[in-house]
Design a protein around this motif. Structure first.
Motif, PDB file in Angstrom:
ATOM      1  N   ALA A 163       0.746  -1.112  -0.035  1.00 42.34           N
ATOM      2  CA  ALA A 163       0.145   0.103   0.167  1.00 42.34           C
ATOM      3  C   ALA A 163       0.913   1.210  -0.025  1.00 42.34           C
ATOM      4  O   ALA A 163       2.026   1.268   0.705  1.00 42.34           O
ATOM      5  CB  ALA A 163      -0.699   0.117   1.313  1.00 42.34           C
ATOM      6  N   LYS A 164       0.411   2.140  -0.823  1.00 45.41           N
ATOM      7  CA  LYS A 164       1.234   3.463  -0.762  1.00 45.41           C
ATOM      8  C   LYS A 164       0.293   4.583  -0.285  1.00 45.41           C
ATOM      9  O   LYS A 164       0.958   5.515   0.199  1.00 45.41           O
ATOM     10  CB  LYS A 164       1.499   3.973  -2.317  1.00 45.41           C
ATOM     11  CG  LYS A 164       2.365   2.757  -3.200  1.00 45.41           C
ATOM     12  CD  LYS A 164       3.961   2.881  -2.535  1.00 45.41           C
ATOM     13  CE  LYS A 164       4.907   2.038  -3.276  1.00 45.41           C
ATOM     14  NZ  LYS A 164       4.276   0.640  -3.392  1.00 45.41           N
ATOM     15  N   GLU A 165      -0.883   4.454  -0.265  1.00 46.84           N
ATOM     16  CA  GLU A 165      -1.679   5.661   0.131  1.00 46.84           C
ATOM     17  C   GLU A 165      -2.857   5.241   1.172  1.00 46.84           C
ATOM     18  O   GLU A 165      -2.923   5.824   2.083  1.00 46.84           O
ATOM     19  CB  GLU A 165      -2.595   6.117  -1.132  1.00 46.84           C
ATOM     20  CG  GLU A 165      -1.787   6.777  -2.424  1.00 46.84           C
ATOM     21  CD  GLU A 165      -2.776   7.016  -3.483  1.00 46.84           C
ATOM     22  OE1 GLU A 165      -4.010   6.885  -3.411  1.00 46.84           O
ATOM     23  OE2 GLU A 165      -2.039   7.434  -4.439  1.00 46.84           O
ATOM     24  N   SER A 166      -3.398   3.982   0.986  1.00 44.25           N
ATOM     25  CA  SER A 166      -4.570   3.692   2.193  1.00 44.25           C
ATOM     26  C   SER A 166      -4.567   2.199   2.418  1.00 44.25           C
ATOM     27  O   SER A 166      -4.306   1.510   1.462  1.00 44.25           O
ATOM     28  CB  SER A 166      -5.877   4.129   1.675  1.00 44.25           C
ATOM     29  OG  SER A 166      -6.020   3.747   0.411  1.00 44.25           O
ATOM     30  N   VAL A 200       0.850   5.953   5.513  1.00 42.39           N
ATOM     31  CA  VAL A 200      -0.300   5.480   4.651  1.00 42.39           C
ATOM     32  C   VAL A 200      -1.419   5.692   5.790  1.00 42.39           C
ATOM     33  O   VAL A 200      -1.506   5.458   6.909  1.00 42.39           O
ATOM     34  CB  VAL A 200      -0.060   3.833   4.594  1.00 42.39           C
ATOM     35  CG1 VAL A 200      -1.278   3.179   3.962  1.00 42.39           C
ATOM     36  CG2 VAL A 200       1.085   3.689   3.608  1.00 42.39           C
ATOM     37  N   ALA A 237       2.968   0.302   8.039  1.00 41.00           N
ATOM     38  CA  ALA A 237       2.053   1.233   6.998  1.00 41.00           C
ATOM     39  C   ALA A 237       1.734   2.464   7.764  1.00 41.00           C
ATOM     40  O   ALA A 237       1.807   3.445   6.861  1.00 41.00           O
ATOM     41  CB  ALA A 237       0.893   0.226   6.785  1.00 41.00           C
ATOM     42  N   ASP A 273      -5.326   1.245  -1.559  1.00 44.01           N
ATOM     43  CA  ASP A 273      -5.161   2.195  -2.593  1.00 44.01           C
ATOM     44  C   ASP A 273      -6.329   2.478  -3.631  1.00 44.01           C
ATOM     45  O   ASP A 273      -6.055   3.252  -4.563  1.00 44.01           O
ATOM     46  CB  ASP A 273      -3.828   2.075  -3.356  1.00 44.01           C
ATOM     47  CG  ASP A 273      -2.587   2.225  -2.235  1.00 44.01           C
ATOM     48  OD1 ASP A 273      -2.730   2.573  -1.361  1.00 44.01           O
ATOM     49  OD2 ASP A 273      -1.462   1.613  -2.813  1.00 44.01           O
TER      50      ASP A 273
END
Length: 483
Positions: free
Chosen positions: A330-333, A359, A354, A408
């Motif tokens: 995961a990069k965002e969420s 994240v 994370a 994401d």
């Protein structure tokens, strides 16, 4: 010999038996450290009941080769797996959704460790409550031509249970092959006569790991928690919804029942079919395989996915490993919905990393529990994450039973496995891992809609909780590896 001497000798024998068993747990079982310590506490501090509790709940099934299939079938399936693995190694697979390429290593891991084929001709429909799911399922059962395969953890003799059974008996009488596999512990209130109309009509019924001795089941702790329906080998249903009126929101204790279930049409259904046949053969002792259950067709959809199954008969915890790898990617969420949140250290560390990496981590559980001890253990683990910026959301519209993870807005998993040690180690579970932006975005929007019915557990509230709550959390957390 006096009564006191006999009692003393019995006590020595019980203590010796517990000591021997404790040594066995430490040196021979090769268990997770947390599980080992939990069982040692039970054996040493509850010497009278510790030994029978271990016999009932502490067996290790991973050494047993329980599933049996024909050699030629196994060789053919392994051949298909190896061909797809070769495609991945040579980077020859073309993805329908280009974002799926970001999860190439996760797909390969599922393929290698769980023998989960990647298919991308699937159509996916998402259900968020039981009424629409059963309307769709019952409608499609009526159209079945060759076979109907159902597998549920909980089956109740109530309105929806009888409606489903009437439909199945009618189809069996028409000549459709109907097989129903249920879990006798999850369905402990179900009388054996419930299935008689289906069996009289020609349908078959099997119980998974039933008790051979009244009130004594040495495999009571290992349950088939899967919920699947397969129609003619082309359409499949998988998710969290069992057979009972509460799943339609008709039981006052729970109120509205929020769940997530999928209808699949495409080649992913073949993997579901394979798992059903394995479970059926094990439970019924009536082995059957064959091409009629795997029709040669191509789905009309474009969704890429894998069906991943895991159970206590396996050394590797495939679904948990899939959760962890998704979180690491995961990069965002990372948005999680689960009724029970009891992670082991590996999953907890993945969530911590994370959150520390910036994240957006959100975890949603029910505000009101159905299992008190599990709920208090869940609150303990959630409390540890609040200081890292994790958002802990308590769903209050009714009962939240969904088991979903979305990362994401690009990939997701939905299925039968909770985010708890029981689902990872003790239950037989199946999840759909979906690599499609459209489906992931739809699940993310559903999560956002659910947030309107949540309140957030704050770090201040957690730190100022009553002392009694702290004691409950501490005790249940200590026992969480075996809850």
């Amino acid at each position: 010999m006096s009564l006191s001497s006999i009692t003393q000798n019995i006590s020595y024998i019980v203590l010796l038996a517990n000591l021997i068993l404790a040594i066995g747990v430490i040196f021979f079982e090769r268990r997770n450290v947390g599980v080992t310590w939990a069982w040692l506490m039970v054996l040493l501090f509850l010497p009278v009941v510790g030994f029978p509790l271990y016999l009932l709940f502490g067996q290790n099934l991973s050494r047993l080769k329980m599933y049996k299939i024909k050699k030629e079938t196994e060789e053919r399936f392994r051949g298909i797996i190896e061909r797809q693995r070769k495609q991945f190694r040579q980077h020859k697979l073309v993805y329908n959704d280009e974002t799926a390429a970001e999860y190439d290593d996760l797909i390969y891991m599922n393929l290698s460790s769980a023998m989960s084929l990647y298919t991308q001709d699937n159509d996916v429909r998402i259900f968020t409550e039981g009424t629409s799911k059963f309307e769709a399922l019952l409608g499609e059962l009526e159209t079945a031509k060759h076979h109907i395969h159902l597998m549920y953890y909980i089956v109740h003799d109530d309105g929806i249970g009888r409606k489903l059974l009437d439909c199945l008996a009618r189809k069996a009488a028409e000549g459709v092959a109907v097989r129903f596999l249920y879990d006798p512990v999850g369905s402990h209130r179900l009388h054996s006569r419930f299935f008689e109309p289906l069996e009289r009509a020609g349908g078959e019924v099997a119980a998974f790991f039933p008790s051979r001795i009244p009130y004594l089941n040495f495999r009571v702790n290992y349950r088939n928690h899967r919920k699947m329906a397969i129609i003619d080998g082309k359409v499949g249903y998988i998710g969290g919804i069992n057979v009972g009126d509460e799943y339609l929101g008709l039981v006052a204790r729970y109120g509205f029942w929020r769940d997530t279930h999928l209808r699949l049409q495409g080649s992913a259904v073949k993997q579901m079919q394979s798992q059903f046949l394995l479970d059926w053969n094990l439970a019924s002792g009536r082995m059957f395989e064959g091409d009629p259950y795997f029709p040669n067709f191509t789905g009309d959809g474009e969704v890429g996915m894998q069906i991943v199954s895991s159970g206590p008969d396996q050394e590797m915890e495939q679904i948990k490993n899939g959760y962890i790898r998704m979180i690491h990617l995961a990069k965002e969420s990372v948005w999680i919905q689960t009724p029970y949140f009891i992670p082991d250290e590996s999953l907890l560390n993945a969530i911590r990393l994370a959150a520390l990496s910036g994240v957006d981590v959100k975890i949603m559980i029910p505000a009101e529990p159905d299992h008190k001890m599990v709920y208090w253990a869940s609150r303990s683990y959630l409390g540890d994450l609040l200081s890292l910026g994790v958002h802990c959301l308590l769903y209050g519209k009714g009962f939240l039973h969904a088991k979903a993870l979305v990362i994401d807005g690009k990939a997701a998993t939905v299925g039968t496995a909770n985010f708890d040690i029981r689902s990872f180690k003790l239950n037989f579970e199946s999840n759909a891992f979906i690599f499609d932006r459209g489906v992931a975005e739809q699940l993310k929007r559903t999560f956002e809609e659910d947030m309107a019915f949540c309140r957030e557990l704050t770090e201040e509230e957690h730190l100022n909780r009553p002392r009694l709550h702290k004691i409950r959390e501490s005790v249940t957390r200590l026992l969480s590896p075996i809850l």
